[in-house]
Design an enzyme around this catalytic site. Structure first.
Site, mmCIF file in Angstrom:
data_model
loop_
_atom_site.group_PDB
_atom_site.id
_atom_site.type_symbol
_atom_site.label_atom_id
_atom_site.label_comp_id
_atom_site.label_asym_id
_atom_site.label_seq_id
_atom_site.Cartn_x
_atom_site.Cartn_y
_atom_site.Cartn_z
ATOM 1 N N CYS A 1 44.307 36.357 41.463
ATOM 2 C CA CYS A 1 44.345 35.967 42.879
ATOM 3 C C CYS A 1 44.934 37.088 43.735
ATOM 4 O O CYS A 1 46.100 37.453 43.563
ATOM 5 C CB CYS A 1 45.165 34.683 43.007
ATOM 6 S SG CYS A 1 45.569 34.218 44.690
ATOM 7 N N CYS B 1 47.956 36.106 45.898
ATOM 8 C CA CYS B 1 49.106 35.886 45.007
ATOM 9 C C CYS B 1 49.774 37.215 44.668
ATOM 10 O O CYS B 1 51.003 37.307 44.651
ATOM 11 C CB CYS B 1 48.665 35.194 43.721
ATOM 12 S SG CYS B 1 47.934 33.572 43.959
#
Length: 162
Positions: free
Chosen positions: A87, A90
């Site tokens: 991600c 993230c």
């Protein structure tokens, strides 16, 4: 397959010791023993312990509710971050959390959960999108912060909850 008796000691230095069967010991299969030892080594690599083996506050990676519960009852607020290696947002949040840990590490415990390694935990906390961050104070779960949050905003939110 051999079975051994080991005790898990979390004193100054985390370690698994082979001991005679007695109270407080757990019977582990060799594979389970190695898995437990790998967890301890991973925590040491992640910076949960200093060179002397003393526990220090740092960002900890957890995969189960059993690993989260001791921190919830520790008296400090917990910042629980759900993320994944693949991600992008993230990964952008990693330096933000590290900077927050440097400045507020003595006031708040930061825990990270990889949703690929802990899908049950993600489901338990109602994670629908990542990054997903929760602040937990005295077992009271605050509203989630979903997506990338800039450092200043995250620090302001955390400090307002302290």
């Amino acid at each position: 397959m051999n079975a051994y008796w080991y005790s898990i000691q979390w004193g100054f230095k985390p370690r698994l010791n082979k001991v005679k069967a007695s109270g407080g010991c757990h019977k582990f299969l060799g594979e389970i023993y190695r898995a437990e030892l790998d967890k301890i080594r991973a925590q040491i690599r992640q910076g949960a312990y200093d060179n002397k083996g003393d526990k220090k506050m740092a960002i900890l990676h957890v995969t189960s509710n059993n690993e989260i519960e001791p921190h919830l009852n520790g008296g400090k607020p917990v910042l629980l971050n759900f993320w994944a290696k693949w991600c992008g947002p993230c990964r952008m949040l990693i330096p933000v959390l590290e900077q927050l840990d440097e400045e507020l590490g003595d006031k708040v415990q930061i825990l990270k959960v990889d949703v690929d390694e802990g899908p049950d935990l993600a489901a338990q906390y109602g994670v629908m999108g990542i990054p997903h961050t929760r602040i937990i104070i005295n077992n009271n779960i605050k509203d989630p912060l979903v997506g990338y949050v800039p450092y200043e905003k995250l620090k302001m939110i955390v400090e307002s909850e302290l």
